[in-house]
Design a protein around this motif. Structure first.
Motif, PDB file in Angstrom:
ATOM      1  N   THR A 125      38.776  15.061   4.014  1.00 36.95           N
ATOM      2  CA  THR A 125      38.778  13.735   3.383  1.00 36.95           C
ATOM      3  C   THR A 125      40.150  13.101   3.598  1.00 36.95           C
ATOM      4  O   THR A 125      41.127  13.801   3.863  1.00 36.95           O
ATOM      5  N   SER A 178      41.885  11.832   1.380  1.00 39.00           N
ATOM      6  CA  SER A 178      42.769  12.094   0.232  1.00 39.00           C
ATOM      7  C   SER A 178      43.060  13.589   0.048  1.00 39.00           C
ATOM      8  O   SER A 178      43.606  13.993  -0.961  1.00 39.00           O
ATOM      9  N   THR A 179      42.685  14.396   1.048  1.00 37.75           N
ATOM     10  CA  THR A 179      42.893  15.839   0.918  1.00 37.75           C
ATOM     11  C   THR A 179      44.370  16.168   0.773  1.00 37.75           C
ATOM     12  O   THR A 179      45.198  15.695   1.543  1.00 37.75           O
ATOM     13  N   GLY A 180      44.668  16.988  -0.200  1.00 38.50           N
ATOM     14  CA  GLY A 180      46.044  17.451  -0.344  1.00 38.50           C
ATOM     15  C   GLY A 180      46.208  18.794   0.323  1.00 38.50           C
ATOM     16  O   GLY A 180      45.230  19.460   0.669  1.00 38.50           O
ATOM     17  N   LEU A 181      47.444  19.177   0.507  1.00 42.26           N
ATOM     18  CA  LEU A 181      47.735  20.482   1.108  1.00 42.26           C
ATOM     19  C   LEU A 181      48.719  21.226   0.206  1.00 42.26           C
ATOM     20  O   LEU A 181      49.381  20.616  -0.629  1.00 42.26           O
ATOM     21  N   TYR A 182      48.807  22.543   0.396  1.00 43.77           N
ATOM     22  CA  TYR A 182      49.753  23.322  -0.411  1.00 43.77           C
ATOM     23  C   TYR A 182      51.159  23.136   0.156  1.00 43.77           C
ATOM     24  O   TYR A 182      51.495  23.721   1.179  1.00 43.77           O
ATOM     25  N   PHE A 199      35.240  20.468   6.127  1.00 41.60           N
ATOM     26  CA  PHE A 199      35.249  19.291   5.250  1.00 41.60           C
ATOM     27  C   PHE A 199      36.640  18.652   5.263  1.00 41.60           C
ATOM     28  O   PHE A 199      37.640  19.325   5.011  1.00 41.60           O
ATOM     29  N   ARG A 233      43.060  22.995   9.518  1.00 39.76           N
ATOM     30  CA  ARG A 233      42.432  23.730   8.415  1.00 39.76           C
ATOM     31  C   ARG A 233      40.897  23.541   8.440  1.00 39.76           C
ATOM     32  O   ARG A 233      40.145  24.482   8.244  1.00 39.76           O
TER      33      ARG A 233
END
Lengths: 397, 252
Positions: free
Chosen positions: B94, B96-100, B92, B159
């Protein structure tokens, strides 16, 4: 899986400066700093009060009987200068009020005559009681003169002092040093732990839940084949560990402050304090703190899950600190004791139980009751957290 | 293969939302009774204006939210009743996906691999393959917070693909990205197709849709407005451009 989540969250948490400051730096430094300042300031005040040359107002002249006697007092009891007021009591009192004088002595004009006749006479010693060391200094001066005068009378009347002393009174404290420390300071220790435990939990709770939403990482996390409860437990363990570590570092800071800064001069009391802070006691304390910290995490997580931004979460959780500290403060009051009723009040029960443990007066059935109450509440808090974390509307913005 | 039947998602409205929508209804449909199929080796595009229900649909497909009714079959698994099993098959991504940001790329990829239950051997192989493919080796040990947007997007792609999913869901994947970074996503979508994966992506950029997709569905206000192959959509066009035809379909 929970361990993998815990490991990753812990790694991230330990790389967050805010959390590190709240969890490690502040707890470990707070006691050395506070005690250093308090001990340093109070000892410097005491030293300067002891060495200060006090200006003493004498109602009469410098060759008055009392003035002569005051002059005879050795400087070891504190240096002084005498200022005669030639009978002007109003000016002398005014000067005392304006702090031009430190202590004043007002006495009868026939003071020495009455003494010679062995009649009672009045001596008024006036000073500002808020000034450090004035009380002790005035008592030392008066006691010195009074003792000399009394011995003179015994001699004149040919009386043996031993014969007119019916008995020597000694008031003995039946409470052990441990019980005294427990009563006086027993509430203080858990109060500190509760405050630090709460603060230690706060930032990781916000970071690991609200932070996930704010940074947009929660969505991808929830698309992985891992149950939500595992994420909740993994994250919660980090929050609990952070709270316990903050308490632990506060204890270490306190332990080093007491041992290295020599704030307890009496070796006997120092010995008792070290006995209280034994490994066994610390383990019992942490066992009590564990459900309390789970409870803290459990009340913070639903808020952190519900809120959308770090600021919003902080603005709700930070005031909760006061609510948590109120019952902890109640435990500091003397007279409030651990019984079946107080054992049912969360936070207060932990404070009173710890107080009993420190003082060695704990009733173990009440300890078990307090512990059980906290375990039940922690369980409820975890269940509420789980419910909130499972809500779609809470986890997605 | 994705098979969606009569998919519906209803949200309850709070006072503010009722006021905003000018309604007294207690509920609103974000998605209302939509059905479609996506086949392996095909790129399926979900189109619609803002608020059409694309993200809600894709969130239901990715099992982040549960449908009110309807069924979703992903690679032969009922994603509504067995979400954890379905998730193993899904990647999945997007826009707007954030990452650590406090982890580096290695740490992040290892973490997600562990969440997907990827074996150590597979992790080593997949990481080497993806790091080489995306040219990530140079910055893989840097904290993600210090990486550029393009580098971060490469980490996001890695990821998404680390467990070699058979179904890949892209929710407006190029939204807010520069042309060069967006190109890497386009290439990824093409690669997924060539690897016979089932690909579904949402977008409102018609150029991207025209370039990539084999079949499409247009939704508006949660309802299906058009569904069919891209070829048929082009053939029945009465407007001059695909964008104009899309607007006409939505407004119909």
């Amino acid at each position: 899986m929970i361990f993998n989540i815990f490991k990753k969250e812990l790694k991230e948490t330990l790389r967050d400066k805010r959390t590190l400051i709240m969890m490690l730096v502040i707890p470990i430094l707070i006691f050395p700093l506070i005690l250093n300042v308090v001990v340093g300031v109070s000892s410097s005040f005491e030293e300067s009060a002891e060495n200060k040359t006090l200006k003493i107002g004498i109602l009469g002249e410098t060759d008055d009987y009392l003035a002569l006697k005051l002059n005879e007092i050795p400087n070891a009891l504190g240096p002084k200068t005498l200022i005669p007021y030639h009978g002007d009591s109003l000016k002398m009192k005014a000067d005392l009020k304006e702090e031009k004088l430190d202590i004043v002595f007002i006495y009868d004009s026939k003071f020495s005559e009455k003494l010679d006749k062995m009649e009672p006479t009045k001596l008024i010693c006036s000073f500002d009681k808020t000034k450090i060391g004035y009380d002790q200094r005035a008592q030392k001066y008066v006691q010195y003169i009074e003792t000399e005068e009394r011995l003179k009378r015994y001699q004149a009347l040919n009386i043996d002092e031993q014969q007119i002393t019916p008995f020597e009174i000694a008031f003995e404290n039946s409470a052990s040093n441990q019980k005294m420390i427990g009563e006086l300071l027993g509430g203080f220790l858990p109060y500190i732990f509760i405050a630090f435990g709460f603060m230690g939990c706060m930032y990781p709770a916000i970071d690991l839940f609200t932070g996930e939403k704010e940074r947009g990482t929660i969505e991808t996390l929830l698309t992985t084949p891992v149950s939500r409860w595992k994420f909740l437990i993994g994250k919660m363990l980090v929050i609990i560990l952070s709270g316990l570590l903050a308490s632990c570092f506060a204890l270490l800071g306190l332990f080093f402050s007491i041992n290295l800064m020599d704030i307890i001069p009496d070796p006997e009391i120092m010995n008792v304090v070290n006995q209280i802070l034994s490994v066994g006691f610390v383990l019992k304390l942490f066992l009590l703190l564990l459900p309390l910290t789970v409870f803290f995490a459990g009340i913070m997580i639903p808020i952190a899950v519900y809120t959308k931004t770090f600021k919003e979460a902080q603005s709700i959780i930070a005031p909760l600190n006061i609510l948590v500290l109120l019952p902890a403060m109640a435990g500091l009051f003397p007279g409030i004791e651990l019984n079946v009723q107080t054992a049912m009040i969360p936070i207060l029960n932990i404070v009173l139980t710890t107080k009993g443990l420190i003082g060695g007066t704990i009733d173990y059935s009440l300890l078990i009751l307090s512990f059980s109450v906290m375990v039940v509440l922690a369980g409820i808090a975890v269940a509420v957290s789980f419910k909130q974390f499972g809500k779609e509307t809470n986890i997605l913005s | 293969m994705i098979k969606v039947e009569h998919l519906t998602k209803q949200f309850s409205l709070n006072k503010e939302q009722k006021k905003e929508a000018g309604t007294t209804d207690k509920f609103a449909f974000a998605v209302n009774n939509i059905s479609f199929d996506c086949k392996p080796g095909e790129i399926f595009s979900l189109l619609g204006p803002n608020g059409a229900g694309k993200t809600t649909t894709l969130r239901m497909l990715s099992t982040v939210i549960t449908p009110t009714s309807g069924s979703i079959i992903m690679g032969g698994i009922n994603a509504v009743t067995h979400p954890n099993e379905a998730r193993r098959k899904i990647g999945f991504l997007t826009g707007s996906t954030g990452l650590y940001t406090r982890l580096n790329a290695h740490e992040l990829i290892d973490y997600f691999a562990s969440l997907y239950g990827v074996s150590n051997q597979m992790l080593i192989e997949r990481k080497k393959y993806l790091f080489d493919l995306l040219d990530m080796n140079e910055f893989a040990h840097k904290r993600i917070g210090k990486l550029s947007t393009g580098m971060k997007q490469k980490v996001s792609i890695c990821r998404t693909m680390i467990h070699d999913p058979e179904i890949v869901i892209f929710d407006e994947p190029t939204s807010g990205l520069d042309v060069i970074t967006a190109e890497s996503i386009i290439q990824l979508i093409r690669d997924c197709k060539s690897q016979n994966k089932t690909v579904i992506f949402s977008s409102h950029i018609m150029g991207e849709v025209d370039l990539l997709c084999d079949s499409l569905a247009i939704i508006h206000k949660g309802q299906m407005k058009y569904q069919g192959s891209m070829q048929k959509f082009r053939e029945k066009m009465s407007e001059k451009s695909i964008t104009a035809e899309f607007i006409k379909t939505v407004q119909a």
